[in-house]
Design a protein around this motif. Structure first.
Motif, PDB file in Angstrom:
ATOM      1  N   LEU A   1      33.459  84.031  41.355  1.00  0.00           N
ATOM      2  CA  LEU A   1      34.896  84.288  41.241  1.00  0.00           C
ATOM      3  C   LEU A   1      35.583  84.306  42.599  1.00  0.00           C
ATOM      4  N   ASN A   2      34.822  84.573  43.684  1.00  0.00           N
ATOM      5  CA  ASN A   2      35.426  84.594  45.014  1.00  0.00           C
ATOM      6  C   ASN A   2      35.196  83.302  45.771  1.00  0.00           C
ATOM      7  N   GLY A   3      34.867  82.234  45.043  1.00  0.00           N
ATOM      8  CA  GLY A   3      34.527  80.981  45.715  1.00  0.00           C
ATOM      9  C   GLY A   3      35.632  80.446  46.588  1.00  0.00           C
TER      10      GLY A   3
ATOM     11  N   GLY B   1      44.825  84.126  49.032  1.00  0.00           N
ATOM     12  CA  GLY B   1      44.115  85.371  49.253  1.00  0.00           C
ATOM     13  C   GLY B   1      43.980  86.214  48.020  1.00  0.00           C
ATOM     14  N   ALA B   2      44.832  85.998  46.999  1.00  0.00           N
ATOM     15  CA  ALA B   2      44.694  86.744  45.754  1.00  0.00           C
ATOM     16  C   ALA B   2      43.580  86.123  44.922  1.00  0.00           C
ATOM     17  N   ILE B   3      43.032  86.922  43.983  1.00  0.00           N
ATOM     18  CA  ILE B   3      41.894  86.386  43.234  1.00  0.00           C
ATOM     19  C   ILE B   3      42.345  85.293  42.272  1.00  0.00           C
ATOM     20  N   PHE B   4      43.514  85.457  41.627  1.00  0.00           N
ATOM     21  CA  PHE B   4      44.017  84.395  40.744  1.00  0.00           C
ATOM     22  C   PHE B   4      44.943  83.496  41.556  1.00  0.00           C
TER      23      PHE B   4
ATOM     24  N   ASN C   1      39.303  79.471  51.561  1.00  0.00           N
ATOM     25  CA  ASN C   1      38.069  78.851  52.026  1.00  0.00           C
ATOM     26  C   ASN C   1      38.268  77.330  52.048  1.00  0.00           C
ATOM     27  N   VAL C   2      38.316  76.780  53.248  1.00  0.00           N
ATOM     28  CA  VAL C   2      38.645  75.355  53.349  1.00  0.00           C
ATOM     29  C   VAL C   2      37.581  74.490  52.700  1.00  0.00           C
TER      30      VAL C   2
ATOM     31  N   GLY D   1      30.591  80.861  49.572  1.00  0.00           N
ATOM     32  CA  GLY D   1      29.997  80.900  48.239  1.00  0.00           C
ATOM     33  C   GLY D   1      30.682  79.906  47.349  1.00  0.00           C
ATOM     34  N   GLY D   2      30.744  80.219  46.067  1.00  0.00           N
ATOM     35  CA  GLY D   2      31.366  79.308  45.121  1.00  0.00           C
ATOM     36  C   GLY D   2      30.440  79.044  43.952  1.00  0.00           C
ATOM     37  N   GLY D   3      30.800  78.012  43.198  1.00  0.00           N
ATOM     38  CA  GLY D   3      30.092  77.757  41.941  1.00  0.00           C
ATOM     39  C   GLY D   3      28.613  77.515  42.121  1.00  0.00           C
TER      40      GLY D   3
END
Lengths: 127, 301
Positions: free
Chosen positions: B189-191, B266-269, B107-108, B196-198
């Motif tokens: 967590l998917n920010g 693309g990975a969550i971590f 997400n840019v 979305g995001g914090g």
């Protein structure tokens, strides 16, 4: 004339933003109720967000989330106004909360949220 | 039959405004009655009426003038949605083309606000902290700030509230609360991967807490979220943000290796610090949102 109308329709978001700004400013100036003044202030904030978001949009492009490995800047819309709107929303929420807290304190002292009545009461106290 | 006619008569009275309450027996409590409201002042003097009229006219002229100037500016601005307007410059190109490589965020926008412009976001979080601090300074109940009349009114309201908990609200809260909380955590967590995001996730978490508080009362929320939790979470999140970002600025801003792995896009971590910073921001926003609600409605957290 025809070109003018086409431009008018094309710029509808910015025109709506300006009209909303005027509406909110009018509310801020003319309402006597402090809560309604704060609502007017929020309408002004929202119009600014609409203006910024419309400045960032580009026809036919998608949101700047790189999912299929396309790094070309020609594909995505402008991400900078989105970040600015985020900042604006946070500041708007904070300022609104502060205004409302001040209104609650004023109500606690003068038992009214009408701005003119509060000014009259303050003048009476000064005399 | 007798009960029904009685009910309809009471409903009729209530609708016509002859009776104060539909079920007076529900509202009979032992709490003390609130004091009478203070009498308001009379009509305005003539001089003030004149001033108000002229003020309104001047305000109208000023606003109309301002709106026409702004509309003329909009007419002269570049067209909406055209790719070659001056706002789309080399900065945008840089963010979009190098963003994933340099920040690791898909997400840019997240990469922009939490990496390139992370200092700005630290400022935003501080603004939220400042807002909740000033609201608490104004509204928090302490020894100097309490009015015996207000306390009477609040005790009265609390007793009524405890006796009349809304069943629809409670049931819907039980059904919706887990979904709202999970969705908020998902958005935080998917920010770096999705919109979305914090900020938005934190607002969702705060909304869930507010829903719970309005359904079950503040005392239930206090069991897991009180002033101590609020202070700890806000301080840890803001300090964590500051420390992590200072480290990254000291090294990363000078193109030195920071030693923070960016992970697979693309990975969550992935995306290095953005993941952690999103959690910090989410905590601050959730605490602040619930803090606003709690301080405004009860004068305490």
């Amino acid at each position: 004339m025809k070109q003018f109308i086409v431009e008018l329709i094309n710029d509808r978001f910015m025109i709506a933003a300006v009209l909303l700004f005027g509406l909110g400013f009018m509310n801020l100036l003319l309402q006597k109720n402090l809560i309604k003044k704060i609502i007017g202030f929020n309408v002004m904030d929202s119009s600014i967000f609409l203006f910024l978001a419309s400045q960032g949009y580009i026809n036919g492009r998608i949101a700047p989330i790189i999912t299929n490995g396309v790094f070309d800047a020609e594909v995505y819309i402008n991400p900078i106004p989105s970040g600015l709107v985020l900042t604006g929303i946070v500041v708007s929420v904070s300022v609104t909360a502060f205004f409302l807290a001040l209104t609650v304190r004023l109500y606690g002292i003068y038992k009214t949220v009408d701005f003119d009545e509060i000014m009259l009461l303050i003048n009476k106290e000064a005399e | 039959m007798n009960i029904e006619t009685n009910f309809f008569k009471r409903l009729n009275d209530w609708v016509n405004g002859e009776a104060d309450r539909l079920f007076p027996e529900l509202h009979e409590t032992d709490a003390p009655k609130p004091p009478e409201p203070v009498a308001t002042i009379g009509p305005l003097p003539n001089k003030d009426v004149l001033f108000l009229t002229s003020y309104q006219a001047v305000a109208l002229i000023v606003v109309i003038g301002m709106v026409s100037i702004l509309l003329y500016t909009v007419y002269k601005l570049p067209l909406f949605g055209v790719a070659d307007n001056p706002a789309v410059n080399e900065v945008v190109e840089r963010y979009v083309e190098k963003g994933l490589e340099e920040t690791g965020a898909v997400n840019v926008v997240a990469g922009m606000i939490l990496d390139y412009r992370a200092f700005d976001t630290l400022g935003e979080s501080s603004v939220l902290l400042l807002a909740i601090t000033s609201v608490m300074m104004l509204l928090l109940k302490d020894e100097k700030n309490t009015d015996p009349d207000e306390e009477l009114i609040e005790a009265h309201e609390a007793v009524i509230e405890d006796h009349n908990r809304d069943m629809i609200l409670q049931t819907m809260t039980i059904i919706l609360m887990p979904a709202i909380m999970l969705y908020g955590i998902y958005v935080i967590l998917n920010g770096h991967l999705s919109p979305g995001g914090g900020f938005s996730g934190g607002a969702i978490l705060g909304a869930g807490l507010i829903l719970f508080a309005s359904g079950f009362g503040h005392n239930r929320v206090k069991k897991f979220f009180n002033m101590k939790t609020f202070r700890t979470l806000t301080t840890i999140a803001l300090l964590g943000y500051g420390v992590l970002k200072t480290y990254s600025f000291l090294l990363g801003a000078n193109h030195l290796p920071t030693g923070i792995p960016l992970g697979t896009p693309g990975a969550i971590f992935s995306s290095g610090l953005i993941f952690v910073l999103d959690i910090c921001v989410g905590l601050i926003v959730a605490c602040t949102m619930y803090g606003f609600f709690s301080v405004f409605s009860r004068g305490e957290i």
